[in-house]
Design an enzyme around this catalytic site. Sequence first.
Site, short mmCIF file in Angstrom:
data_model
loop_
_atom_site.label_atom_id
_atom_site.label_comp_id
_atom_site.label_asym_id
_atom_site.label_seq_id
_atom_site.Cartn_x
_atom_site.Cartn_y
_atom_site.Cartn_z
CD GLU A 176 13.04 -0.47 10.17
OE1 GLU A 176 12.22 0.01 10.96
OE2 GLU A 176 13.92 0.25 9.63
CB CYS A 202 2.89 7.47 3.27
SG CYS A 202 3.38 6.35 4.58
CB CYS A 250 2.67 -1.43 14.02
SG CYS A 250 2.80 -1.32 12.23
CB CYS A 296 6.85 -5.07 9.08
SG CYS A 296 8.27 -4.39 9.96
CB CYS A 348 5.93 -2.16 16.60
SG CYS A 348 7.64 -1.95 16.06
CD GLU A 388 -2.89 -1.17 2.35
OE1 GLU A 388 -4.09 -1.33 2.11
OE2 GLU A 388 -2.43 -1.04 3.49
CB CYS A 405 0.76 6.38 11.29
SG CYS A 405 1.24 7.97 10.76
#
Length: 384
Positions: free
Chosen positions: A184, A116, A130, A123, A127, A103, A357
């Site tokens: 990341e 973005c 997230c 990932c 976290c 995305e 985010c």
Amino acid sequence: MQEISSDISRPSLSGLDRASLAARLSAIGVPDKQLRMRVNQIWSWLYTHGTRDFDAMTNVSKDVRAALREHYTLDRLEIADAQFSDDGTRKWLFKMNDGQLVETVYIPEAGRGTLCVSSQVGCTLTCRFCHTGTQKLVRNLEVAEIVGQVVSARDELQDWPGDTNQSNTGNRRITNVVMMGMGEPLYNAENVAHALNVMSDGDGLGLSKRRITLSTSGVVPEIPKIGADTGVMLAISLHAVKDELRNELVPLNKKYPIEELLDACRQWPSLSNAKRITFEYVMLKDVNDSNADARALVKLLAGIPAKINLIPFNPWPGAPYECSSWERIEAFADIVNRAGYASPVRRPRGRDIMAACGQLKSASVKPTAAAKKMAELASRNLTR
Ligand code: SAH
Ligand code: SF4
């Protein structure tokens, strides 16, 4: 039949860096002594003009154009889905050649527009706040797949010179790029570095290095190298002031604790008040949002030219946290501001389309599960 299969196997030149473009030209017989000139010519068509047709490359000889057409395309990433938020934010789901999905989000603001960009499918890190971190399927994106997100967004936003562009941002809709999409970036550092250098190349996409920001959760050993290789701006996903809490929120902290991370930040090339590091801090209700946390944050960053970016937590289905109240965020921001830090609170954008985010999670896993189910049902029907 043959034509179709050769079409499928013709790779695209769109999104390549200079070295890969040169290799592609060599492979179709462009002589070494012409390579530099041809790369420069095609580069400009690809990245200054956004050309989609080899025939438009009028300064490239007809023979070379014919060879290019025979062996390559200028195809863009496939758009699997596009969504518009009520607030003007746009989100695209891009499908890579192997079917993987990522995305990309465009956030228009007064006087500027930020893209973005994703660096990985999913990932590897986890976290806790997230959504991307819950996605199982992970692979690094190629240079062309990272650059391709910018090229496709420019197409979609009609942001090439000569396009009708009603934007209020001067001559460009995309003025800023943040590597804050899925993944990341420093676990795909080499490809990301090449891609950032394509984006900032003055003879092509031409984004200012000061308007490109790489965000990392803190892969300490990669920080100095990407700084030296790209010269872009750095953002650190800090989110906690003590190792104990950061270990829980950003498990990578167990490997690279806060002090080591801040040491790496202090070494960031040309760090100065004009080129400050952004520290991102997600506001989690009753977890990291007290006045004492705010004071400790200010103390921790003393001596580092820094901006503090407070991010209201964006919820996602099943998330184990809540967003701090606006009063709490304001009180926190006040303490940080009074200590002399600019601390803009990041206004959540595109929440209604899960584009804010930490909300990105391409459905790569889902079709596979659905496909399995379909296959299962189909085979049951067949054997019945
Ligand atoms: N992997 C990189 C870049 C992508 S995440 C990194 O972690 O820095 C971009 C930013 O969004 C990071 O600061 C991340 O901590 C933050 N973020 C992740 N999930 C979030 C959520 N649910 N709400 C608000 N911010 C979030
Ligand atoms: Fe990965 Fe960044 Fe999400 Fe952490 S916050 S899981 S590093 S994308």
